[in-house]
Each structure stands twice: as structure tokens, then as C-alpha cells.
Motif scaffolding. Structure first.
Motif, mmCIF file in Angstrom:
data_model
loop_
_atom_site.group_PDB
_atom_site.id
_atom_site.type_symbol
_atom_site.label_atom_id
_atom_site.label_comp_id
_atom_site.label_asym_id
_atom_site.label_seq_id
_atom_site.Cartn_x
_atom_site.Cartn_y
_atom_site.Cartn_z
ATOM 1 N N ILE A 298 -20.639 20.727 -19.865
ATOM 2 C CA ILE A 298 -21.261 19.431 -20.094
ATOM 3 C C ILE A 298 -21.263 18.487 -19.164
ATOM 4 O O ILE A 298 -20.035 18.153 -18.832
ATOM 5 N N ILE A 299 -22.474 17.931 -18.599
ATOM 6 C CA ILE A 299 -22.502 17.099 -17.514
ATOM 7 C C ILE A 299 -23.129 15.805 -17.686
ATOM 8 O O ILE A 299 -23.954 15.771 -18.515
ATOM 9 N N CYS A 300 -22.850 14.952 -16.793
ATOM 10 C CA CYS A 300 -23.223 13.563 -16.965
ATOM 11 C C CYS A 300 -23.395 12.869 -15.483
ATOM 12 O O CYS A 300 -22.367 12.802 -14.938
ATOM 13 N N ASP A 301 -24.709 12.875 -15.065
ATOM 14 C CA ASP A 301 -24.641 11.946 -13.787
ATOM 15 C C ASP A 301 -25.599 10.565 -14.179
ATOM 16 O O ASP A 301 -26.666 10.502 -13.690
ATOM 17 N N PRO A 302 -24.879 9.608 -14.765
ATOM 18 C CA PRO A 302 -25.787 8.457 -15.251
ATOM 19 C C PRO A 302 -26.291 7.533 -13.674
ATOM 20 O O PRO A 302 -25.608 7.366 -12.956
ATOM 21 N N VAL A 303 -27.784 7.420 -14.151
ATOM 22 C CA VAL A 303 -28.529 6.941 -13.126
ATOM 23 C C VAL A 303 -28.221 5.093 -13.203
ATOM 24 O O VAL A 303 -28.259 4.735 -14.239
ATOM 25 N N ALA A 304 -28.112 4.691 -11.876
ATOM 26 C CA ALA A 304 -27.912 3.032 -12.024
ATOM 27 C C ALA A 304 -26.581 2.724 -12.933
ATOM 28 O O ALA A 304 -26.739 1.699 -13.323
ATOM 29 N N ALA A 305 -25.829 3.509 -12.955
ATOM 30 C CA ALA A 305 -24.557 3.254 -13.759
ATOM 31 C C ALA A 305 -23.954 2.109 -13.268
ATOM 32 O O ALA A 305 -23.828 1.706 -12.162
ATOM 33 N N SER A 308 -27.178 -3.613 -14.621
ATOM 34 C CA SER A 308 -27.713 -4.110 -15.885
ATOM 35 C C SER A 308 -28.816 -3.112 -16.250
ATOM 36 O O SER A 308 -29.101 -2.978 -17.445
ATOM 37 N N ARG A 309 -29.427 -2.333 -15.432
ATOM 38 C CA ARG A 309 -30.510 -1.400 -15.753
ATOM 39 C C ARG A 309 -29.764 -0.136 -16.178
ATOM 40 O O ARG A 309 -30.868 0.839 -16.879
ATOM 41 N N GLY A 310 -28.947 0.039 -15.815
ATOM 42 C CA GLY A 310 -28.113 1.619 -16.409
ATOM 43 C C GLY A 310 -27.170 1.232 -17.220
ATOM 44 O O GLY A 310 -26.816 0.151 -17.788
ATOM 45 N N SER A 311 -26.223 2.312 -17.679
ATOM 46 C CA SER A 311 -25.269 2.371 -18.540
ATOM 47 C C SER A 311 -24.146 1.612 -18.174
ATOM 48 O O SER A 311 -23.748 1.919 -16.898
ATOM 49 N N HIS A 312 -23.533 0.569 -18.573
ATOM 50 C CA HIS A 312 -22.635 -0.346 -18.124
ATOM 51 C C HIS A 312 -21.607 -0.825 -19.357
ATOM 52 O O HIS A 312 -22.055 -0.837 -20.299
ATOM 53 N N ASN A 313 -20.324 -1.075 -18.790
ATOM 54 C CA ASN A 313 -19.372 -1.868 -19.609
ATOM 55 C C ASN A 313 -19.484 -3.284 -19.248
ATOM 56 O O ASN A 313 -20.385 -4.055 -19.249
ATOM 57 N N CYS A 314 -18.112 -3.796 -19.140
ATOM 58 C CA CYS A 314 -17.999 -5.247 -18.686
ATOM 59 C C CYS A 314 -18.254 -5.603 -17.281
ATOM 60 O O CYS A 314 -18.303 -6.954 -16.975
ATOM 61 N N ASP A 318 -16.162 -0.639 -14.824
ATOM 62 C CA ASP A 318 -17.118 0.080 -14.702
ATOM 63 C C ASP A 318 -16.986 1.135 -13.519
ATOM 64 O O ASP A 318 -17.200 2.404 -13.805
ATOM 65 N N GLY A 319 -16.428 0.816 -12.181
ATOM 66 C CA GLY A 319 -16.345 1.735 -11.306
ATOM 67 C C GLY A 319 -15.544 2.916 -11.561
ATOM 68 O O GLY A 319 -15.824 4.106 -11.287
ATOM 69 N N GLU A 320 -14.207 2.275 -12.131
ATOM 70 C CA GLU A 320 -13.179 3.639 -12.336
ATOM 71 C C GLU A 320 -13.862 4.341 -13.620
ATOM 72 O O GLU A 320 -13.798 5.900 -13.236
ATOM 73 N N ILE A 321 -14.441 4.030 -14.525
ATOM 74 C CA ILE A 321 -15.201 4.948 -15.593
ATOM 75 C C ILE A 321 -16.515 5.737 -14.747
ATOM 76 O O ILE A 321 -16.240 7.075 -15.509
ATOM 77 N N ILE A 322 -16.991 5.195 -14.214
ATOM 78 C CA ILE A 322 -18.007 6.205 -13.429
ATOM 79 C C ILE A 322 -17.433 7.070 -12.603
ATOM 80 O O ILE A 322 -17.819 8.541 -12.939
#
Lengths: 369, 656
Positions: A298-305, A308-314, A318-322
Motif C-alpha cells: 500500500i503506497i502513497c506519494d501525496p502531491v503538494a503535501a 494548501s493545495r495538497g494534503s496538509h495538517n497544521c 506536516d514535514g514529519e508526517i510526510i
């Protein structure tokens, strides 16, 4: 009393029109690029089988996805075809594009993977003429370092003869078709996403590929429009479990990023759509990694993570989670995900339950009054 | 569980007595238990009695939510059985964001509400259902859908707010204003404490405080008007509430504990604000509370002013025509408050100058109300009397003020003229001057061209007269250069001017018309033009004191009395007959005779749409015979629409 179809079908034509309108003139106004160069290419570290290697991803410059160019407006979240060309690219030009991109691998050791994208379907001969396709496959076949080939396509182009060709040209390499099933929920896939194909089409494609031991990398969309955050998470979990049952060989989670001139961008501009939280991705990966058998990555490479245009937290975590998501995509080890924490997780939990009551998109910044 | 076709429903919403604008108190009877409104409604874990949950997502026991959301429509399982939901309101599914994409999608989203109601009618009692009305709905399509929804027995709606500047929240409020009054209304979304008074004022019954959770999770502590981010590097504000008091320095607590404390504090702030709203609403000062809360932010202030302009009819219909206590009018948001604008309009539409007025004397207002009780006005009056004696009645004493505009002396005791209070700095802003000038022009246009205007005013008041002058047909005499109106020189100038005019105009003697002018002007204001001459003809005898009570006898029978404390006329049955003959301010009872001291809304067949809460009205029976007079508790339209609640408090019945 109206049937469910009578209730939902009118929504489809509304959404198709809105999707078409959102594109505006964007397709016709695509920039003219050098037709002998790919739209883009990049090399990255990759897990190939059980080894670490490199993969070359090539976005060929073609006329682009037939569905997006149609008058029913294409998928509501995708304008990848804007990377393509307004004019038909010839077979020779496509071969040149590939050759140019392929040179990035000249100094790399194996094992290698090649991913062929067109902002559409590689197997659509209107985009990639037969000659060009065969040239590309031949060059790959001639290179022993390449162990894995991934090709994107809509299911309608997955035919027996194409699969036959792929298998016979690529010998016993690992081949996967990236297919955007997005959601196994018909209403969501058909109406919210306007995907334009049925689950049967998908299942058929999986079977046809399987006959030649060609796998399917199921693209699962995280957070189609017109759903709440929790809806999206629930639907993605169900979808992943179902596509695995159907026979998908890899699951690729694609969190929405806001692309230009799409219906999703239109909604985002009006504040009625927010890309998924990174916490939703983490939750999705944790849960499905446990429920899905180990032989399926199961893979995931979120674009623009993180943007604001991509998947984000607070913004803080974000950096650590990405990084965590990227590492997980490589090694499938859930411990890196389960150890993540941030205060904003409480906000995310509130968003999950509150949106289901208000049906209102949560905004990121706390307002002034 | 319920009876289709019979009147019994699982859920009943009834509206209580009292109005302060569209705000109301109510009672939602949910099968087994009662929820008084206005009420806060929250996520599950706040310890509040009234919470919401989403079907199949949260388990709740033993307490049950008062509202169950069915989530969004694409994920809704149409086969759900929805067991064990008799004690709850059920919030219908809809499509997040879909209403925003086109005009057709707006209509489709509304249409879906109808479809889902149809489908759920087998499983649930329609009185339990809460329809979702997107703020972006098409107003024209709305009324059609609303009547269809009503027909199916649904009487509750949910509307979302996002508390941002721009038209979104105005549209949400617009939607509520165009839903039936008898429907209960839920406000969901991003609702800060500062916006609750406004939402209550415009007719919402339930307020989602989920924003208290969203903010607490980000270490933001809410206050009535603002927000405080709790950080490590700054001292947090002092708070004596039961939550914070246990933690002197919030930023020294660990995160979980801090969040929990902040959450409890936020909940307490919402409860405090809600309680303030109720308190003010009972005292008739909710509008003031709303106005002062709009200073929390420019966009909230702009929102109120936009509502005042765009939804005036809605607000005004429920604004009482009488009130006690001081009404502070502090900022520009007060200029077009419903009671204030209505006063200006009633004055323009209903005031008729008596024909014996030859001089219109413009005077400044005073802080003390009624004006006659103030030192300045006592000096003015004494000056008038010393110059004119009994000819005082030929002078139309007209007070200029902001933002009410123009107040004839006769109406100085009426609401809100006798109640308002404004900050006085000597400066008037452009809008005030413009309001005053327009009011003055309209007022003076009613007087004979031969009348003379004497402007005994200074400063901003003078600016008003100057600004209006070229639109005034009469000639204007200014009595003051630099002197102040109340000074010895100023008063002397006034005396001289009046004395001169007595000569020039050759004013004929007249006996005092003070009582008659006052009562007639009051009657016209209360009951419409010409009610004055009708109720108080020349043959009537008036006795009493203007500062206490004046009784009117016509043909030996008392018809009405002027009550100084509220500046209004109170009718007897005979007075009622006269008003009835004008065919105004009437309420038609659906039966022959009324028992008891009240007329309830269920008994009202028809009513004059002019009626406002607080108005003096006459009650007729179904054959048109006068039954009683009393004071209205509702608007004319409301009494006809509602099936519960008190419509009129009866004061006198025929035969008693």
C-alpha cells in the motif's frame, strides 16, 4: 416515489456540465512544448520487489486523456492533461521523448523500474500510436536492469491483445497497470468523480491483465468532492479492501491535490472543499495495512503535501508526517506511522465528527470574530 | 408511535410569549422529554444536556442525543432502519458543496430534501425531521419547496454559518427569514460566541457550539467578543470561571489538560452569552445587546447593517411598538434599527398637522425624556408662553434629534421617543444630518406653505435645517447667531421672534389645544391617519394631566385614556367600536364568544396585517361583532400562522 436512479442521475449531468465549464479554455490553451521532449521525468528511490532500487517516471507529452477531452468534462479532480499537447504528437516524436527520458538511467545500476504516464492512457493508441508504444517496450525489453514496468491506463484500453503484447515483449518482468478505480462506490465514482466507467469495467480489466500475469495497481482517491472528511476516509477503506478482493496487486492511495481548472478547484476557491488531512492518510494506511494481506503493498506519494493545495495538517507536524508516509511507502512498516503525534490530531478528530453534522467544510485558520 | 392524519405528532414545537424582534422562547417537545429554546447544542463529550451525534458513527449511551445527523447523501444507506430514534430530531442528508456549483444544482439540492422526506416518511414521523437549507439556495425556488416540505409535516430546518465576511452569512439569515415562523430553526457550523446574539435575534432556536471544540483543540480560548491564543511565551488572561480557576497559568499545563480546561471554559462562555441574550430579550433590550456585540468585528457590524437594510420587513414585523427602559442608540448600526426606522416611517405616514398651527418651532432635543421635563425645554416652553400666552397652541413645537429625525411635541412620550439615549458630542455625522434633513423636509411638507418655520437651533441641528432648507417650502427664520438655545440671549431672541410673528401673522386667539393635539397625534400614530379625529372628535371632553393620564369622554362615555408612562392610548369597548369602524387593528376570532382573559392563536381566523406585538387591538367574533379590546402579543400574520401561543391579552370584554 422516485427510484434512486431518478434522484441521482440528474446530479450527474449537473456535475458533468460543471466539470466541463471549470475546464473552460484550459485544454485548448495548452502551451506548445517541444514535442520531442517529455512533459517531465524524474528518477527516485523505489522498492522493487524486496530490494531497493531506482525508478524512472516519465510523463510523455501526448494529446492527453480522452475522457478529460470529452464533452462530459472528465474527472472532477484531474487536469493532468494540461501537461500534454494541443496538437497530435507523432509516433516519431513520442519515441524521441522516450529516448530522451531514458537517458536519465544511463548511469544507474539496477534494479530499475520504469513508469509510463501520459496524463491519460498509455494504451490508448490515439495518444500513443502503436509504433511508438512498441518502440518504447522494445527499448525496455532490451535493458536487463529493468525489472518492473508500470503503465497507466483507463480500463477500456485494457484488451487481451494489448496484454498479450506487453507480456510477450517484456518477458517475465513484473508488469502492473495503474488504473484509477478511485472508489468502489458507484455513486461516488460515477457522480462525484465523473470517472466514466463501471466497477465491471474495472473487474474485467483486472481479469484480462491477470490472464497474462499482469498486475493492477489500483489508484484509490482520497477525498472526492461532495463528501465529508470522514465519508472519504470510510469510502477509501472500503475501496481498498474491495479492490484487493478483486485482485489488485498494489494499492496506490492518491490524496487529492487541487489542480488548475478542475471542478475541485472551483469548489476549493469557494471554500467548500479542503484537501484531505495528513491524519486521514495516516489513519487509512494504518488500518488497511492491517486488514490487507502482506503481499500487497500500500503506497502513497501525496502531491503538494504540506501545501494548501495538497494534503496538509497544521503546518507544524506536516514535514514529519510526510516523511513518515514516504518511509512507510518504502518499507510498509506501520510503526513509523503509529508513533506520529501532534496536537492538531484533536482538531482532525473534531473535524471528522463535526463535518458529518454540519456538512460544512472546515477551514484551517481560526477566524477573527 | 404517531398517527398520520390525526393531529398528534411525535415532536411539537411551541412558541412562548414575548417578542423582541424575531427572537422567541419556545419549547420543543420530543416524545418523552422537553427542550426549552433557545438552546445550545454541542458535540457529544461536553457534558451538555443537548448534544448531537451522527448515525452509525458514534455510540451514545445511556444519554441520547436530541439530534441525529444522517450524514451526507452519497454515503447514506437508503435501506437504514433507523431504530430507536423516537426521542430525537433527525437531520436529513444532503450534499456538501453541491449547492455552490450552479443554479440548477441549488434547486437539485433542495429537491433532494423533498425526495428524502418522501422516503423517510415510512420510517420516521415527519415532525422529527430537520430539513437542510443551503445558504446558497435560490430564494424563488425556496418558497415552493418550503410549502411542499410543510405539507409533508416537516417543521424544522437547519442552516449553516461560516462567520466570514461577505454575503454567506447574510444569505443564511435570509433563508431563515423566509422560512415559516412556526418552524424551529437550527444554526450549525462555525459559530463564535459573538454572533449568537445576532442569530438569536433573527429567529434561530438552536445554536451549534462545535466551534468551541475546534478552537480548544488549537489552544484558543474564546471570549464573548474575541479569541485568545494560549502560547508558551505569553501570560494568559485572568479568568475566574470554574474551569480556568483551577489552572492559574494555562500555558504551564500539559497539552491535554490545557485543552480540556480551555474546552470547558469555551462552553461556559457560550452559556454565558446565551444567558445574556435571554435576559435582554425578556427585558426588551435584545436589539441593544446585538448592536453592542457587533463591535466584535467590522464584518459582524456590516452584517447587521446589511440585515437591517435587506430584511427590514422581517425584523420590523416582530419588533414591539411599545417598550420600557432606556434604549441606547450608540452607533451607526442604530440608525436603521427596525424600531427607529419604523418610527420615522410612521411619523411620515401617519402624522397629520392640526390646521391651527401657524408656526413650526424647531427645537433641539434633550437628554431628559420626555423633553418637556428637561430644564432646557421648560425654559423654551416658558419663553413661548411669555411671548404668546394661550396662542401657544398655534405653535407646532418640533424637536430635532438623531436618529429618530423629527419628533412633534405631541409624541414626545411615545416609544421609542421617550426611551432613547444617544451619545452627545455636538458633532453629527453625515448620515445623521441626512436622515434628519429628509425627515424634516417630509414633515414640513405637510404644513401649509403660509406657516413660518422658526429654527431655534445651533450646531448639528442647525446643519440639518440648513441642509434641508432648499427643499422646504415655508420661510425659515433662524433665531440664533452664536448664542446657545437655552442661554438668556438665545431665549430672548426666541421671545422676540415669536412676539414679532404674532403681530405679522395676526394670529387669532385660540383656546388650549394641548390635550386634543397630543391625543389625536397619538391616536393617528397608533391606529393610522384620521384615527385621531375619529376617536377624539371636537365634541369630546378631555380631562386629566398630560404627565399622568388624560381621559376622553364622548357623549358621556369614556372611549380611551392617554397614559403618560408609555405615551399611548388605551381603549375601552366604546373606543374599540370606533377603531373597528376604521377597519384597522382588528383580530377576528373564529367563534362566537371568548371565555377567559386571552385570545389564543389557534382561535384567530384572520387579523389585520398591520398589527405588531404590543399594539392595541380590537377583537371581533366570526360574525363581525366586537367582543373585546386588548394588547397584541404577536404580529397579525403570526397569529394567523401559529396554532399555539397567546395572540392577544384581553383588557376589556363587551358586557363586563
Amino acid at each position: 416515489m422516485s427510484s434512486l436512479d431518478e434522484i441521482f442521475n440528474p446530479l450527474l449531468s449537473l456535475i458533468q456540465k460543471a466539470s466541463f465549464d471549470a475546464r473552460g479554455k484550459s485544454i485548448a490553451k495548452r502551451k506548445t512544448r517541444n514535442p520531442n521532449l517529455p512533459s517531465s521525468k524524474w528518477v527516485s528511490d523505489s522498492r522493487i520487489g524486496s530490494d531497493m532500487g531506482k525508478s524512472l517516471a516519465i510523463v510523455l507529452n501526448t494529446i492527453g486523456c480522452s475522457h478529460a477531452r470529452s464533452d462530459i468534462g472528465g474527472c472532477t479532480m484531474c487536469s493532468y492533461l494540461l501537461d500534454g499537447s494541443n496538437v497530435i504528437i507523432s509516433s516519431d516524436q513520442l519515441q524521441n521523448q522516450f529516448d530522451e527520458a531514458f537517458r536519465s538511467l544511463s548511469d544507474k545500476d539496477g534494479p530499475l523500474a520504469v513508469k509510463l504516464y501520459t496524463s491519460g492512457s498509455f494504451l490508448d493508441s490515439e495518444e500513443v500510436p502503436d509504433e511508438a508504444r512498441q518502440h518504447i517496450l522494445t527499448r525496455i525489453a532490451d535493458d536487463d536492469r529493468i525489472r518492473e514496468v508500470i503503465i497507466e491506463s483507463r480500463p477500456e484500453y485494457v484488451t487481451e491483445s494489448r496484454m498479450n503484447e506487453l507480456r510477450s515483449m517484456l518477458a517475465d518482468r513484473h508488469i502492473e497497470l495503474g488504473i484509477g478505480i478511485e472508489s468502489m462506490n458507484d455513486k461516488i465514482r460515477t457522480i462525484c468523480i465523473n470517472k466514466g466507467f463501471s466497477t465491471d469495467d474495472f473487474i474485467h480489466a483486472v481479469d484480462v491483465a491477470k490472464a497474462e500475469r499482469i498486475g493492477v495497481r489500483a489508484y484509490v482517491l482520497l477525498k472526492p468532492p461532495f463528501l465529508t472528511e470522514r465519508d472519504a476516509l470510510t469510502d477509501a477503506k472500503r475501496t481498498i479492501n474491495e479492490v484487493v478482493e478483486i485482485g489488485a496487486t498494489t494499492v496506490s492511495i492518491n490524496p487529492i491535490n487541487i489542480q488548475k481548472d478542475t471542478l475541485v478547484e472551483f469548489l476549493w476557491n469557494r471554500g467548500v472543499y479542503r484537501p484531505p488531512w495528513l491524519w486521514s492518510i495516516v489513519d487509512l494506511l494504518l488500518e488497511t495495512r492491517v486488514s490487507v494481506s502482506d503481499d500487497i503493498n500500500i503506497i502513497c506519494d501525496p502531491v503538494a503535501a504540506g501545501k494548501s493545495r495538497g494534503s496538509h495538517n497544521c503546518g507544524v507536524c506536516d514535514g514529519e508526517i510526510i516523511q513518515g508516509i514516504k518511509k512507510f511507502s518504502m518499507n510498509q512498516d506501520i510503526r513509523i506511522l503509529s508513533s506520529l503525534s501532534c496536537q492538531c490530531k484533536e482538531t482532525w478528530k473534531h473535524v471528522l465528527s463535526h463535518e458529518d453534522v454540519t456538512l460544512q467544510t472546515h477551514r484551517d485558520l481560526i477566524i477573527d470574530y | 408511535m404517531y398517527n398520520l392524519g390525526a393531529e398528534r405528532h411525535l415532536v411539537l414545537f411551541s412558541i412562548g410569549r414575548g417578542h423582541d424582534g424575531p427572537a422567541r422562547v419556545g419549547l420543543l417537545k420530543l416524545n418523552e422529554h422537553d427542550v426549552p429554546t433557545p438552546a445550545l447544542i454541542s458535540p457529544m463529550d461536553g457534558g451538555l444536556a443537548h448534544f448531537y451525534a451522527t448515525y452509525n458513527h458514534e455510540s451514545f449511551a445511556p444519554e441520547k442525543p436530541i439530534l441525529l445527523s444522517l450524514g451526507s447523501a452519497f454515503m447514506w444507506d437508503f435501506e437504514s432502519s433507523l431504530d430507536n430514534t423516537e426521542d430525537m430530531m433527525v437531520l436529513l442528508p444532503s450534499f456538501p458543496g453541491l449547492s455552490d456549483i450552479s443554479d440548477s444544482s441549488k434547486d437539485a439540492v433542495l429537491q433532494f430534501q423533498l425526495e428524502i422526506i418522501e422516503r423517510l416518511s415510512d420510517t420516521l414521523d415527519p415532525s422529527q425531521l430537520v430539513a437542510r437549507i443551503p445558504a446558497t439556495s435560490n430564494p424563488n425556488a425556496l418558497s415552493d419547496v418550503v410549502s411542499k416540505i410543510s405539507e409533508k409535516g416537516v417543521t424544522s430546518a437547519a442552516i449553516t454559518f461560516d462567520s466570514t465576511s461577505g454575503m454567506n452569512d447574510y444569505n443564511s439569515i435570509f433563508m431563515r427569514a423566509h422560512l415559516p415562523r412556526s418552524w424551529s430553526a437550527f444554526a450549525f457550523g462555525r459559530i463564535t460566541p459573538s454572533v449568537i446574539p445576532l442569530l438569536y435575534y433573527v429567529g434561530f432556536d438552536f445554536f451549534d457550539i462545535g466551534y468551541g471544540w475546534a478552537s480548544a483543540s488549537q489552544n484558543i480560548r474564546l471570549w464573548s467578543y474575541e479569541q485568545e491564543r494560549i502560547t508558551n511565551d505569553a501570560t494568559s488572561r485572568f479568568c475566574g470561571c470554574t474551569a480556568c480557576n483551577q489552572s492559574i497559568q494555562l500555558n504551564e499545563l500539559d497539552n491535554t489538560k490545557a485543552n480540556a480546561t480551555i474546552l470547558q471554559h469555551n462552553i461556559l462562555v457560550y452559556r454565558t452569552v446565551m444567558s445574556e441574550c435571554l435576559h435582554h430579550s425578556k427585558r426588551g433590550s435584545l436589539r441593544q445587546l446585538v448592536e453592542s456585540f457587533t463591535h466584535a468585528s467590522p464584518s459582524l457590524n456590516a452584517l447587521l447593517r446589511t440585515i437591517d437594510q435587506g430584511l427590514y420587513d422581517y425584523l420590523e414585523e416582530f419588533t414591539p411598538t411599545s417598550g420600557s427602559g432606556t434604549q441606547s442608540l450608540i452607533g451607526p448600526e442604530s440608525y436603521h434599527a427596525p424600531s427607529i426606522r419604523r418610527f420615522r416611517e410612521y411619523l411620515k405616514d401617519r402624522y397629520i398637522p392640526p390646521s391651527h398651527k401657524s408656526i413650526i418651532l424647531l427645537l433641539p432635543c434633550s437628554a431628559r425624556k420626555p423633553y418637556s421635563d428637561s430644564k432646557s425645554h421648560r425654559r423654551f416652553i416658558s419663553t413661548i408662553e411669555s411671548a404668546l400666552g394661550s396662542l401657544r397652541s398655534r405653535v407646532a413645537e418640533t424637536i430635532l434629534t438623531s436618529p429618530l429625525g423629527v419628533i412633534p411635541r405631541e409624541l414626545e412620550r411615545i416609544y421609542p421617543a421617550a426611551n432613547y439615549d444617544i451619545p452627545v458630542t455636538g458633532d453629527w455625522d453625515d448620515e445623521e444630518v441626512s436622515i434628519g434633513a429628509d425627515a424634516l423636509v417630509a414633515h414640513l411638507n405637510k404644513f401649509d406653505e403660509a406657516c413660518v418655520v422658526v429654527a431655534h437651533v445651533q450646531g448639528g441641528y442647525k446643519e440639518i435645517v440648513a441642509s434641508a432648507q432648499e427643499r422646504i417650502r415655508q420661510s425659515v427664520i433662524y433665531t440664533l447667531d452664536e448664542q446657545s438655545p437655552g442661554s438668556r440671549d438665545g431665549l430672548q431672541s426666541l421671545r422676540d421672534t415669536l412676539t414679532d410673528l404674532k403681530e405679522i401673522l395676526q394670529l387669532e386667539n385660540i383656546d388650549s389645544r394641548l390635550f386634543a393635539d397630543t391625543l389625536r397625534a397619538t391616536a393617528d400614530f397608533q391606529f393610522g391617519p384620521d384615527a385621531g379625529m375619529n376617536l377624539i372628535p371636537d365634541s369630546a371632553k378631555l380631562s386629566g394631566k398630560l404627565y399622568r393620564m388624560v381621559v376622553v369622554r364622548d357623549g358621556g362615555v369614556q372611549t380611551c385614556a392617554f397614559i403618560a408612562s408609555n405615551g399611548l392610548l388605551s381603549l375601552t369597548i366604546d373606543g374599540g367600536r370606533k377603531i373597528d369602524s376604521l377597519e384597522r387593528y382588528w383580530v377576528r376570532f373564529a367563534g362566537e364568544d371568548i371565555q377567559g382573559g386571552s385570545l389564543f392563536a389557534i382561535g384567530v381566523k384572520e387579523a389585520d396585517e398591520r398589527i405588531r406585538p404590543g399594539d392595541e387591538v380590537v377583537i371581533l367574533n366570526n360574525s363581525g361583532k366586537l367582543l373585546a379590546v386588548g394588547r397584541s402579543e404577536m404580529s397579525g400574520l403570526e397569529m394567523c400562522e401559529h396554532t399555539r401561543g397567546r395572540a392577544v391579552t384581553i383588557r376589556h370584554k363587551v358586557g363586563e
